[in-house]
Motif scaffolding. Structure first.
Motif, mmCIF file in Angstrom:
data_model
loop_
_atom_site.group_PDB
_atom_site.id
_atom_site.type_symbol
_atom_site.label_atom_id
_atom_site.label_comp_id
_atom_site.label_asym_id
_atom_site.label_seq_id
_atom_site.Cartn_x
_atom_site.Cartn_y
_atom_site.Cartn_z
ATOM 1 N N ASP A 23 36.335 30.472 26.832
ATOM 2 C CA ASP A 23 37.681 30.981 26.565
ATOM 3 C C ASP A 23 38.372 30.220 25.441
ATOM 4 O O ASP A 23 39.046 30.807 24.599
ATOM 5 C CB ASP A 23 38.534 30.914 27.842
ATOM 6 C CG ASP A 23 38.034 31.860 28.922
ATOM 7 O OD1 ASP A 23 37.551 32.962 28.570
ATOM 8 O OD2 ASP A 23 38.112 31.501 30.110
ATOM 9 N N TYR A 50 41.226 39.860 28.579
ATOM 10 C CA TYR A 50 41.998 39.228 29.655
ATOM 11 C C TYR A 50 41.611 39.825 31.010
ATOM 12 O O TYR A 50 41.420 39.095 31.991
ATOM 13 C CB TYR A 50 43.503 39.378 29.416
ATOM 14 C CG TYR A 50 44.317 38.509 30.345
ATOM 15 C CD1 TYR A 50 44.668 37.221 29.977
ATOM 16 C CD2 TYR A 50 44.681 38.952 31.619
ATOM 17 C CE1 TYR A 50 45.378 36.395 30.840
ATOM 18 C CE2 TYR A 50 45.382 38.135 32.486
ATOM 19 C CZ TYR A 50 45.721 36.857 32.096
ATOM 20 O OH TYR A 50 46.403 36.038 32.967
ATOM 21 N N THR A 70 39.941 37.908 34.169
ATOM 22 C CA THR A 70 40.647 37.918 35.455
ATOM 23 C C THR A 70 39.700 38.352 36.570
ATOM 24 O O THR A 70 39.655 37.740 37.649
ATOM 25 C CB THR A 70 41.868 38.863 35.401
ATOM 26 O OG1 THR A 70 42.743 38.419 34.360
ATOM 27 C CG2 THR A 70 42.623 38.863 36.724
ATOM 28 N N PHE A 92 41.052 33.770 35.042
ATOM 29 C CA PHE A 92 42.472 33.862 34.710
ATOM 30 C C PHE A 92 43.259 34.360 35.913
ATOM 31 O O PHE A 92 42.743 35.115 36.739
ATOM 32 C CB PHE A 92 42.713 34.833 33.546
ATOM 33 C CG PHE A 92 42.197 34.367 32.213
ATOM 34 C CD1 PHE A 92 41.742 33.070 32.008
ATOM 35 C CD2 PHE A 92 42.168 35.240 31.141
ATOM 36 C CE1 PHE A 92 41.268 32.657 30.783
ATOM 37 C CE2 PHE A 92 41.703 34.829 29.900
ATOM 38 C CZ PHE A 92 41.246 33.538 29.713
ATOM 39 N N ALA A 134 48.034 42.512 31.973
ATOM 40 C CA ALA A 134 47.151 42.241 30.840
ATOM 41 C C ALA A 134 47.793 42.541 29.485
ATOM 42 O O ALA A 134 47.633 41.741 28.546
ATOM 43 C CB ALA A 134 45.836 43.000 30.992
ATOM 44 N N ALA A 178 50.056 39.654 28.831
ATOM 45 C CA ALA A 178 49.284 38.422 28.632
ATOM 46 C C ALA A 178 48.663 38.397 27.238
ATOM 47 O O ALA A 178 48.651 37.353 26.570
ATOM 48 C CB ALA A 178 48.202 38.310 29.697
#
Length: 198
Positions: A81, A136, A140, A145, A150, A153
């Motif tokens: 990430d 994202y 998740t 995450f 999203a 984010a």
């Protein structure tokens, strides 16, 4: 010039002229003069202003996509990430600092309420945002995450870095004194500290 070459020259001149004077400040006469043709010749290649704006946006997308995809290939597939967001942040900052003419063009179009800004959003920005949102969501689902909206984010990260890139372009005297890569690294750390699961 062939018809295609003439068309490309008109688009290039339009980008340059509109980025300097805006859409309201530039005339078709100035554009024709910059290309070395008459106004009727302009209309032979672009029957309407909308045709010209579509061509400008398509060119910007083609150029930006080529650079972006080449850089994405260089990132490779084995990244975490931090590496992904560092790469993404550097790409955003580079857009503002290396393509100032195009950024000025888009800023003019947005500030003047010009439909080129809407075209750019529909053809480029919307798909880019969806791409980051998808990243994202995938992270998740993998448990990396925290569950969050999203789209927000994605915009949180993009907005933070884009603001830095834009202010650096517009107001260079406000620079942080840190190299851009280091600034992006700090922002990535702030962002990941907020979205990672504990």
């Amino acid at each position: 010039m062939t018809g295609a070459e003439r068309r490309a020259a008109i688009v290039q001149a339009a980008i340059q002229l509109f980025s300097q004077k805006g859409f309201r400040g530039a005339t078709t006469r100035e554009l024709a003069s910059a290309v070395g043709v008459s106004e009727p010749v302009l209309y032979q290649h672009f029957a309407t202003k909308r045709d010209l704006y579509d061509a400008i946006v398509d060119r910007l997308i083609a150029e930006t996509s080529a650079t972006f995809l080449q850089s994405l290939e260089e990132l490779g597939e084995d990244y975490d990430d931090r590496a992904f967001f560092q790469w993404l942040g550097e790409q955003i900052v580079m857009w503002y600092t290396a393509r100032t003419r195009e950024v000025r063009l888009l800023l003019f179009s947005a500030l003047e309420g010009h439909n080129l800004a809407q075209l750019w959003h529909e053809k480029a920005i919307a798909s880019f945002l969806l791409w980051v949102e998808d990243y994202y969501r995938r992270r998740t689902l993998a448990g990396a995450f925290v569950p969050a909206n999203a789209p927000l984010a994605a915009r949180a990260f993009i907005g933070m870095v884009a603001n830095y890139g834009q202010t650096t372009m517009l107001f260079p005297y406000t620079a942080t004194g840190m190299p851009p890569k280091e600034v992006v690294s700090c922002m990535v750390g702030i962002y990941l500290d907020g979205v990672r699961t504990r």
